[in-house]
Design an enzyme around this catalytic site. Sequence first.
Site, PDB file in Angstrom:
ATOM      1  N   HIS A 308       0.777  -1.339   0.163  1.00 32.33           N
ATOM      2  CA  HIS A 308      -0.112  -0.013   0.107  1.00 32.33           C
ATOM      3  C   HIS A 308       0.907   1.101  -0.012  1.00 32.33           C
ATOM      4  O   HIS A 308       1.904   1.465   0.532  1.00 32.33           O
ATOM      5  CB  HIS A 308      -1.065   0.067   1.028  1.00 32.33           C
ATOM      6  CG  HIS A 308      -2.155   0.934   1.057  1.00 32.33           C
ATOM      7  ND1 HIS A 308      -1.820   2.265   1.554  1.00 32.33           N
ATOM      8  CD2 HIS A 308      -3.355   0.686   0.586  1.00 32.33           C
ATOM      9  CE1 HIS A 308      -3.008   2.746   1.188  1.00 32.33           C
ATOM     10  NE2 HIS A 308      -4.084   1.896   0.671  1.00 32.33           N
ATOM     11  N   ASP A 366      -7.926  -5.408   0.035  1.00 34.92           N
ATOM     12  CA  ASP A 366      -8.525  -6.244  -0.830  1.00 34.92           C
ATOM     13  C   ASP A 366      -8.001  -7.814  -0.744  1.00 34.92           C
ATOM     14  O   ASP A 366      -8.122  -8.749  -1.462  1.00 34.92           O
ATOM     15  CB  ASP A 366      -7.849  -5.914  -2.281  1.00 34.92           C
ATOM     16  CG  ASP A 366      -8.469  -4.494  -2.809  1.00 34.92           C
ATOM     17  OD1 ASP A 366      -7.375  -3.698  -2.859  1.00 34.92           O
ATOM     18  OD2 ASP A 366      -9.666  -4.119  -2.772  1.00 34.92           O
TER      19      ASP A 366
HETATM   20  C1  SDX Z   1      -6.327  -0.145  -2.728  1.00 37.43           C
HETATM   21  O1  SDX Z   1      -4.394   4.439  -2.265  1.00 37.43           O
HETATM   22  C2  SDX Z   1      -5.331   4.114  -1.373  1.00 37.43           C
HETATM   23  O2  SDX Z   1      -5.772   4.151  -0.393  1.00 37.43           O
HETATM   24  C3  SDX Z   1      -5.992   2.464  -2.261  1.00 37.43           C
HETATM   25  C4  SDX Z   1      -6.802   1.616  -1.467  1.00 37.43           C
HETATM   26  C5  SDX Z   1      -8.271   2.288  -1.191  1.00 37.43           C
HETATM   27  O3  SDX Z   1      -9.144   2.077  -0.244  1.00 37.43           O
HETATM   28  O4  SDX Z   1      -8.714   3.587  -1.953  1.00 37.43           O
HETATM   29  O5  SDX Z   1      -6.545   1.288  -0.195  1.00 37.43           O
HETATM   30  C6  SDX Z   1      -7.458   0.350  -2.206  1.00 37.43           C
HETATM   31  O6  SDX Z   1      -5.929   0.087  -4.187  1.00 37.43           O
HETATM   32  C7  SDX Z   1      -5.336  -1.089  -2.192  1.00 37.43           C
HETATM   33  C8  SDX Z   1      -4.132  -1.554  -2.891  1.00 37.43           C
HETATM   34  C9  SDX Z   1      -4.514  -2.556  -3.823  1.00 37.43           C
HETATM   35  N1  SDX Z   1      -3.641  -3.001  -4.692  1.00 37.43           N
HETATM   36  C10 SDX Z   1      -2.918  -4.038  -4.650  1.00 37.43           C
HETATM   37  O7  SDX Z   1      -2.996  -4.848  -3.745  1.00 37.43           O
HETATM   38  C11 SDX Z   1      -2.002  -4.447  -5.916  1.00 37.43           C
HETATM   39  C12 SDX Z   1      -0.583  -4.792  -5.243  1.00 37.43           C
HETATM   40  N2  SDX Z   1       0.016  -3.753  -4.523  1.00 37.43           N
HETATM   41  C13 SDX Z   1       0.860  -3.059  -5.501  1.00 37.43           C
HETATM   42  O8  SDX Z   1       0.638  -2.882  -6.708  1.00 37.43           O
HETATM   43  C14 SDX Z   1       1.315  -1.814  -4.565  1.00 37.43           C
HETATM   44  O9  SDX Z   1       1.846  -2.300  -3.151  1.00 37.43           O
HETATM   45  C15 SDX Z   1       0.480  -0.551  -4.560  1.00 37.43           C
HETATM   46  C16 SDX Z   1       0.070  -0.411  -5.991  1.00 37.43           C
HETATM   47  C17 SDX Z   1      -0.809  -0.920  -3.892  1.00 37.43           C
HETATM   48  C18 SDX Z   1       1.316   0.710  -3.957  1.00 37.43           C
HETATM   49  O10 SDX Z   1       2.535   0.888  -4.823  1.00 37.43           O
HETATM   50  P1  SDX Z   1       3.265   2.071  -4.368  1.00 37.43           P
HETATM   51  O11 SDX Z   1       3.040   2.879  -3.478  1.00 37.43           O
HETATM   52  O12 SDX Z   1       3.652   2.970  -5.950  1.00 37.43           O
HETATM   53  O13 SDX Z   1       4.762   1.289  -4.030  1.00 37.43           O
HETATM   54  P2  SDX Z   1       5.801   0.861  -5.083  1.00 37.43           P
HETATM   55  O14 SDX Z   1       5.259   0.021  -6.441  1.00 37.43           O
HETATM   56  O15 SDX Z   1       6.681   1.650  -5.525  1.00 37.43           O
HETATM   57  O16 SDX Z   1       6.519  -0.672  -4.214  1.00 37.43           O
HETATM   58  C19 SDX Z   1       7.508  -0.018  -3.677  1.00 37.43           C
HETATM   59  C20 SDX Z   1       8.241  -1.523  -3.593  1.00 37.43           C
HETATM   60  C21 SDX Z   1       8.613  -1.909  -4.837  1.00 37.43           C
HETATM   61  O17 SDX Z   1       9.904  -2.417  -4.884  1.00 37.43           O
HETATM   62  P3  SDX Z   1      11.203  -1.606  -5.265  1.00 37.43           P
HETATM   63  O18 SDX Z   1      11.048  -0.947  -6.618  1.00 37.43           O
HETATM   64  O19 SDX Z   1      11.422  -0.696  -4.068  1.00 37.43           O
HETATM   65  O20 SDX Z   1      12.453  -2.708  -5.203  1.00 37.43           O
HETATM   66  O21 SDX Z   1       7.684  -2.827  -2.961  1.00 37.43           O
HETATM   67  C22 SDX Z   1       7.283  -3.615  -3.977  1.00 37.43           C
HETATM   68  C23 SDX Z   1       7.821  -2.785  -5.499  1.00 37.43           C
HETATM   69  O22 SDX Z   1       8.168  -3.821  -6.484  1.00 37.43           O
HETATM   70  N3  SDX Z   1       6.060  -4.061  -4.056  1.00 37.43           N
HETATM   71  C24 SDX Z   1       5.620  -5.299  -4.120  1.00 37.43           C
HETATM   72  C25 SDX Z   1       4.290  -5.246  -4.047  1.00 37.43           C
HETATM   73  N4  SDX Z   1       3.733  -3.965  -3.508  1.00 37.43           N
HETATM   74  C26 SDX Z   1       5.001  -3.089  -3.579  1.00 37.43           C
HETATM   75  N5  SDX Z   1       6.223  -6.418  -4.494  1.00 37.43           N
HETATM   76  C27 SDX Z   1       5.584  -7.438  -4.529  1.00 37.43           C
HETATM   77  N6  SDX Z   1       4.377  -7.758  -4.420  1.00 37.43           N
HETATM   78  C28 SDX Z   1       3.534  -6.408  -3.918  1.00 37.43           C
HETATM   79  N7  SDX Z   1       2.042  -6.524  -3.940  1.00 37.43           N
END
Ligand code: SDX
Length: 431
Positions: A308, A366
């Site tokens: 998140h 989720d």
């Molecule tokens: C919702 O914003 C909100 O409040 C949203 C929400 C709401 O109520 O409105 O809470 C609802 O959208 C919840 C999130 C649902 N999405 C997912 O579950 C999809 C999987 N999660 C990711 O795609 C990710 O965690 C996000 C999109 C939720 C957040 O992404 P960010 O904040 O842009 O973080 P990032 O992509 O920069 O990740 C930081 C690091 C990265 O690694 P590095 O590049 O630093 O090496 O963490 C890793 C990412 O690769 N990472 C993950 C991961 N999520 C982040 N690695 C593996 N699995 C994951 N799920």
Amino acid sequence: MSDEKKVAKLEIDGKTYELPVLSPTAGPDVIDIRKLYSTAGVFTYDPGFTSTASCESTITFIDGDKGELQHRGYPIDQLAEKSHFLEVCYLLLYGELPTPAQLEDFESRVTNHTMLHEQMQYFFRGFRRDAHPMAIMVGVVGAMSAFYHDSTDVRDEWQREVASIRLIAKMPTIAAWAYKYSVGQPFIYPRNDIDYASNFLRMCFAVPTDDYQVNPILSRAMDRIFTLHADHEQNASTSTVRLASSSGANPFACIAAGIACLWGPAHGGANQACLEMLREIGTPDRIPEFIARAKDKDDPFRLMGFGHRVYRNFDPRAKVMKQSADEVLELLGIEDNPTLQVAKELERQALADPYFAEKKLFPNVDFYSGIILEAMGFPTSMFTPIFAVSRTIGWISQWKEMIADPQMKIGRPRQLYRGATLRDYVDIDKR
Ligand code: SDX
């Protein structure tokens, strides 16, 4: 909140600029850069808005480090346990918990606006039967601006109120009818003698040939899912609604834009993607393979329902959802649900893995919601529409807050331009 005279100093090319620091009632201070470009001639740069406050709000606060979520100061776990969705709608919309009389009036106004203009049925019929319900919701909600002209003038407070009630009231009907249309069953009309969550379940699962009795366990679980998804600060879809609304566009078109944004798998579409991932994993012995893929930088795969932007601890909604999943499945007699077993083992292994600990990746809202929704009989394609039904109150509350703000300006970000610099056109015979 009066802002004490704190300042941040910025030095550029030997010149120092003082920027006011604004203090919140909760959360980090913010540096007010509204005059930065006019005084220093520079922009700030923050793709994805990881460090940028886009607005001032009094509706929802998240402490990502502590894993806390509050609506108008009330913690989400208390609201989920003690309140119900329409009361939370009132709280988000008007700022305070309602008195019994206020709640009765609000619930009556919502209940009496749940039907759609009869002509809208034909709008549904323009879609293929296999259209994704989110595609139908984007279209039908946007089309509401063609049916409810008398509540589209955002400058009129009374029209804003009417549009708010219409959207809260009609979203369950639109989502339920999108589902019915996809399964080839007749639309079921809402009733005025049952509660909001029960109405939605009945419109989804009743058929004209039988009397449908709503299972109170399921309606309570449905209402709790609505409460848990209601609002979440300036998430992507809420920011979309605010930006669209800043041009003065009508509320139905702006909510349709929010629905479109929510559909993405990185956002509200993650509940569908998460359940499909859990099904693909299938059995606990395959979990290490998927965790390895999630950690592999060369593999675009991510654990859906994990991570998140704001939470660097457990998403408090996921905790409540996990408890609800256990309760609902036990009460339905399907405790040994294989998907739930895989989810719990996946959570255990991921949280024990240094990769997820270091990156502070925890289950989000989720991760467990789809398990409950599947147990209630919904197909995965209905998971995000249900999220949209709930988040409509969040979008509407944030929209009303912004529209009523006398300082509101049209949102128009700038950019870091790195394209071609000025050059003259070259005729094709000289290229
Ligand atoms: C919702 O914003 C909100 O409040 C949203 C929400 C709401 O109520 O409105 O809470 C609802 O959208 C919840 C999130 C649902 N999405 C997912 O579950 C999809 C999987 N999660 C990711 O795609 C990710 O965690 C996000 C999109 C939720 C957040 O992404 P960010 O904040 O842009 O973080 P990032 O992509 O920069 O990740 C930081 C690091 C990265 O690694 P590095 O590049 O630093 O090496 O963490 C890793 C990412 O690769 N990472 C993950 C991961 N999520 C982040 N690695 C593996 N699995 C994951 N799920």
